[in-house]
Design a protein around this motif. Structure first.
Motif, mmCIF file in Angstrom:
data_model
loop_
_atom_site.group_PDB
_atom_site.id
_atom_site.type_symbol
_atom_site.label_atom_id
_atom_site.label_comp_id
_atom_site.label_asym_id
_atom_site.label_seq_id
_atom_site.Cartn_x
_atom_site.Cartn_y
_atom_site.Cartn_z
ATOM 1 N N LEU A 40 0.876 -1.177 0.000
ATOM 2 C CA LEU A 40 0.000 0.000 0.000
ATOM 3 C C LEU A 40 0.911 1.223 0.000
ATOM 4 O O LEU A 40 1.599 1.489 0.980
ATOM 5 N N TRP A 74 -5.983 3.793 3.838
ATOM 6 C CA TRP A 74 -6.017 4.313 2.468
ATOM 7 C C TRP A 74 -6.109 5.825 2.432
ATOM 8 O O TRP A 74 -6.772 6.451 3.249
ATOM 9 N N ALA A 214 -9.878 2.047 -1.447
ATOM 10 C CA ALA A 214 -9.122 0.793 -1.407
ATOM 11 C C ALA A 214 -9.749 -0.236 -2.318
ATOM 12 O O ALA A 214 -10.973 -0.216 -2.549
#
Length: 218
Positions: A40, A74, A214
């Motif tokens: 991420l 996120w 996300a």
């Protein structure tokens, strides 16, 4: 010595090399022949980042914890990468090929993919130099066909015998190197100069996602 891939199992922190800016996190699960990595990233690392231990609150996360928490971590425009890393070690025999040296580019095993679309793509080489993989006084090399802003990309990591998987117990730095590598065949030639007992080549197929939310199944 590398065992299952270039990251330790579990969570790690990704920071910008030199500035320490938070670039995101990654989570790794070891599997047959290598490992599954989930990255991420808050922006494109641009071949300049360090891998460090995770925050204390993340250190004990399971994969289920990671997948549950990704939406809370996120930020709009973040990048998510599903990376499947296959490890080929010096001297072992795989598919009838003895890895006493890295095979020519046209004979390298095909990368595998998981997550997202799960499809293979034909990608063009990016940049003209190899990437340095730095760990203390040792140096490996990496090369990428495509990058995180493409739908899919492929990475080749040539790691020395004394390389340790990065995470809680060993740090890792990535920086653009000086060795010329304008194509995958040229990278293989450069990497073979340091190839020897204990070395490993990690071929990593990456499926890449970018969005304000996300992905549905991180």
């Amino acid at each position: 010595m590398i065992t299952t891939g270039h990251l330790e199992s579990g969570a790690v922190t990704v920071v910008a090399r030199g500035t320490g800016e938070s670039l995101g996190f990654a989570y790794t699960v070891s599997g047959q022949g290598g490992q599954q990595q989930r990255w991420l990233l808050y922006r494109d690392p641009q071949n300049a980042f360090d891998i460090k231990p995770p925050p204390a609150t993340m250190a004990s996360w399971s994969l289920a914890d990671w997948q549950e928490k990704v939406p809370t971590l996120w930020r709009p425009g973040s990048l998510y990468v599903w990376a499947l890393a296959d490890v080929y070690r010096h001297g072992e025999v795989r598919g009838g090929v003895e890895w006493t040296k890295i095979p020519p580019a046209l004979k390298l095993p095909k990368p595998r993919f998981f997550g997202g679309m799960g499809d293979e793509f034909q990608l063009d080489p990016g940049g003209g130099r190899a990437i340095d993989v730095l760990q203390g006084g040792i140096r490996g090399l990496a090369y990428s066909l495509g990058g995180v802003l493409d739908e899919a990309s492929v990475e080749y990591w040539a790691l020395p015998a004394d390389f340790c998987a990065a995470g809680k117990n060993a740090l890792l730095g990535i920086a653009l190197g000086s060795a010329e590598a304008k194509s995958l065949p040229q990278f293989v030639d450069v990497a073979n100069r340091a190839w020897g007992p204990g070395s490993a080549l990690v071929i990593t197929g990456c499926t890449n996602y970018r969005g304000d939310r996300a992905p549905a199944a991180p």
